[in-house]
Design an enzyme around this catalytic site. Structure first.
Site, PDB file in Angstrom:
ATOM      1  N   ARG A  47       0.846  -1.205   0.000  1.00 56.25           N
ATOM      2  CA  ARG A  47       0.000   0.000   0.000  1.00 56.25           C
ATOM      3  C   ARG A  47       0.881   1.255   0.000  1.00 56.25           C
ATOM      4  O   ARG A  47       0.547   2.278  -0.581  1.00 56.25           O
ATOM      5  CB  ARG A  47      -0.974   0.005   1.190  1.00 56.25           C
ATOM      6  CG  ARG A  47      -1.782   1.286   1.283  1.00 56.25           C
ATOM      7  CD  ARG A  47      -3.113   1.177   2.037  1.00 56.25           C
ATOM      8  NE  ARG A  47      -3.086   0.334   3.186  1.00 56.25           N
ATOM      9  CZ  ARG A  47      -2.492   0.615   4.351  1.00 56.25           C
ATOM     10  NH1 ARG A  47      -1.862   1.772   4.509  1.00 56.25           N
ATOM     11  NH2 ARG A  47      -2.508  -0.239   5.355  1.00 56.25           N
ATOM     12  N   TYR A  99     -16.555  15.240 -16.813  1.00 53.75           N
ATOM     13  CA  TYR A  99     -16.981  13.840 -16.813  1.00 53.75           C
ATOM     14  C   TYR A  99     -18.020  13.651 -15.688  1.00 53.75           C
ATOM     15  O   TYR A  99     -17.845  14.169 -14.576  1.00 53.75           O
ATOM     16  CB  TYR A  99     -15.757  12.938 -16.598  1.00 53.75           C
ATOM     17  CG  TYR A  99     -16.132  11.546 -16.212  1.00 53.75           C
ATOM     18  CD1 TYR A  99     -16.906  10.757 -17.064  1.00 53.75           C
ATOM     19  CD2 TYR A  99     -15.757  11.006 -14.993  1.00 53.75           C
ATOM     20  CE1 TYR A  99     -17.283   9.472 -16.701  1.00 53.75           C
ATOM     21  CE2 TYR A  99     -16.128   9.724 -14.632  1.00 53.75           C
ATOM     22  CZ  TYR A  99     -16.894   8.973 -15.485  1.00 53.75           C
ATOM     23  OH  TYR A  99     -17.280   7.709 -15.120  1.00 53.75           O
ATOM     24  N   LYS A 196      -8.011   5.003 -19.738  1.00 52.08           N
ATOM     25  CA  LYS A 196      -8.268   5.430 -21.116  1.00 52.08           C
ATOM     26  C   LYS A 196      -6.989   5.322 -21.954  1.00 52.08           C
ATOM     27  O   LYS A 196      -6.465   4.246 -22.107  1.00 52.08           O
ATOM     28  CB  LYS A 196      -8.843   6.850 -21.081  1.00 52.08           C
ATOM     29  CG  LYS A 196     -10.023   7.005 -20.084  1.00 52.08           C
ATOM     30  CD  LYS A 196     -11.189   6.153 -20.465  1.00 52.08           C
ATOM     31  CE  LYS A 196     -12.378   6.093 -19.526  1.00 52.08           C
ATOM     32  NZ  LYS A 196     -12.394   6.574 -18.219  1.00 52.08           N
TER      33      LYS A 196
HETATM   34  C1  LIG Z   1     -12.252  12.736 -18.462  1.00 49.10           C
HETATM   35  C2  LIG Z   1     -12.406  11.690 -17.402  1.00 49.10           C
HETATM   36  N1  LIG Z   1     -11.924  11.925 -16.166  1.00 49.10           N
HETATM   37  C3  LIG Z   1     -12.044  11.021 -15.175  1.00 49.10           C
HETATM   38  C4  LIG Z   1     -12.674   9.808 -15.372  1.00 49.10           C
HETATM   39  C5  LIG Z   1     -12.796   8.834 -14.244  1.00 49.10           C
HETATM   40  O1  LIG Z   1     -11.875   7.792 -14.407  1.00 49.10           O
HETATM   41  P1  LIG Z   1     -12.102   6.276 -13.938  1.00 49.10           P
HETATM   42  O2  LIG Z   1     -13.273   5.738 -14.691  1.00 49.10           O
HETATM   43  O3  LIG Z   1     -10.804   5.615 -14.276  1.00 49.10           O
HETATM   44  O4  LIG Z   1     -12.360   6.336 -12.469  1.00 49.10           O
HETATM   45  C6  LIG Z   1     -13.179   9.507 -16.640  1.00 49.10           C
HETATM   46  C7  LIG Z   1     -13.858   8.238 -16.887  1.00 49.10           C
HETATM   47  O5  LIG Z   1     -14.524   8.061 -17.899  1.00 49.10           O
HETATM   48  C8  LIG Z   1     -13.044  10.481 -17.682  1.00 49.10           C
HETATM   49  O6  LIG Z   1     -13.509  10.265 -18.909  1.00 49.10           O
END
Ligand SMILES: Cc1ncc(COP(=O)(O)O)c(C=O)c1O
Length: 381
Positions: A47, A99, A196
């Site tokens: 951790r 998001y 992503k």
């Molecule tokens: C622009 C953006 N930021 C943050 C996130 C959150 O990431 P995670 O799904 O890995 O928690 C996403 C998820 O789609 C995203 O598209």
């Protein structure tokens, strides 16, 4: 070292014992000690730190030009860790198009925290500056935004945050450091959904923070260690492997994204196309200034009919594109933000910012562009 070399070698060393060129997956929770409090090597408990995660974190710091990288179990875990810097009475100014999960975290999870969130148009720099007061501690920007591809001028915002001594964080998920380097433009922290483009193969959920200042990086590492949203060794290995081809993949994402945007722009059934590479995109000038080398693989569009049914029918018909949440993988994905990724934003708020029911978001992959366009053609027909 230039970027294309950094993605492969940045912060990396072959493994000390065997010389393994890729860091092994150190799938262990703990490390042996010779005497209480004296571990054999530099690691004690995963951790706190794990060699595979460390290799990824060093690579993250290298490609974003930061002092410290931290790898999390998801993008939202990374954002949550950052929010732990703040306390009741503090104020955060965030962009008005984010998001959906980030918006949910800010408005629901932190609702009773006493931290006040403002959601503003980051292109109205005067309006944004009027909100700043002595309690303002963080400016949070996503650029380009998910799903409306709005941009914010990182360098201009950084001038303001520096003047007022406010931290400035940029969600760099859509652009990736191949195209855009927020820390070089004056931001303090970069956040990624490494799920992503960094991971790039739709096989892992992961997040990252990269911090410009070492002391702040260490403070965030303490918070990560104390709360535990760390990325496991196998997932760290996968993201690190993904990063090694980031430059190659993003080039092709940009080429295909531009071709898809051009095709959609000329299609009789399509109304608006949101792609920062199009000259009529409202933020094309900012894109040219801060996204160097291309405009990414994310394309959003609406239908001339304005009908939700048309968007749904289209999404049911695509064949090379897969109807699924997420983005940034090698394969092309299609998504209906209002019903899927952004369903957690209340309907009236969605309408207000432009996430209409006929809006479709495409994550254009690295397949042959002709096949992608044929697929879109048949689904639109
Ligand atoms: C622009 C953006 N930021 C943050 C996130 C959150 O990431 P995670 O799904 O890995 O928690 C996403 C998820 O789609 C995203 O598209």
């Amino acid at each position: 070292m230039k970027f294309n070399t950094k993605v492969i070698h940045g912060g990396q060393h072959h493994e000390k014992v065997t010389g393994a060129v890729m860091p092994p997956v150190f799938q262990t929770s703990t490390f042996a000690q010779v005497s209480p409090g004296q571990p054999i090597g530099e690691y004690e408990y995963s951790r706190a730190a794990n060699p595979t995660r460390q290799a990824l974190e060093d690579a993250l710091a290298s490609i974003e030009n930061g002092a410290r990288g931290l790898a999390f179990s998801s993008g939202l875990a990374a954002t949550d860790c950052l929010l732990r810097l703040f306390k009741a009475g503090d104020e955060i100014i965030a962009m008005d198009d984010l998001y959906g999960g980030t918006y949910r975290l800010f408005t629901r999870l932190y609702k009773d925290s006493g931290i006040k969130f403002h959601f503003v148009d980051m292109n109205d720099l005067d309006g944004f500056q009027k909100l700043i007061n002595e309690n303002t501690k963080l400016v949070w920007v996503e650029t380009p935004t998910n799903p409306l591809m709005k941009l914010a001028d990182i360098a201009e915002i950084a001038k303001i945050t520096k003047k007022h001594n406010i931290l400035f964080a940029v969600d760099n998920t859509f652009a990736t450091p191949y195209l855009q380097k927020p820390l070089d433009l004056g931001a303090d922290i970069v956040m990624h959904s490494a799920t992503k483009y960094l991971g790039g193969h739709s096989d892992v959920i992961a997040g990252a923070l990269v911090i410009k200042d070492k002391a702040l990086g260490d403070e965030l590492h303490f918070k990560q260690f104390a709360t535990g949203g760390t990325l496991g060794p196998m997932d760290s290995f996968l993201v690190l492997r993904g990063i090694k081809t980031l430059h190659l993949r993003v080039q092709r994402h940009c080429e295909n994204g531009a071709k898809v945007a051009e095709f959609l722009k000329n299609h009789p059934k399509v109304d608006k196309v949101y792609y920062p590479g199009l000259e009529n995109h409202p933020f094309h000038d900012i894109a040219k200034k801060q996204m160097l080398g291309g405009f990414g693989g994310m394309v959003t569009f609406t239908f001339k009919s304005g009908a939700k049914a048309d968007a749904i029918k289209f999404l049911e018909k695509v064949q090379v594109f897969t109807l699924a949440e997420s983005l940034g993988g090698v394969e092309s994905l299609a998504n209906h933000p209002a019903l899927m990724t952004h369903a957690s934003i209340p309907e009236d708020k969605r309408k207000e910012i432009g996430i209409t029911d006929d809006l479709v978001r495409l994550s254009v992959g690295v397949e042959d562009a002709d096949d992608l366009i044929e697929d879109l053609k048949q689904a639109l027909a």
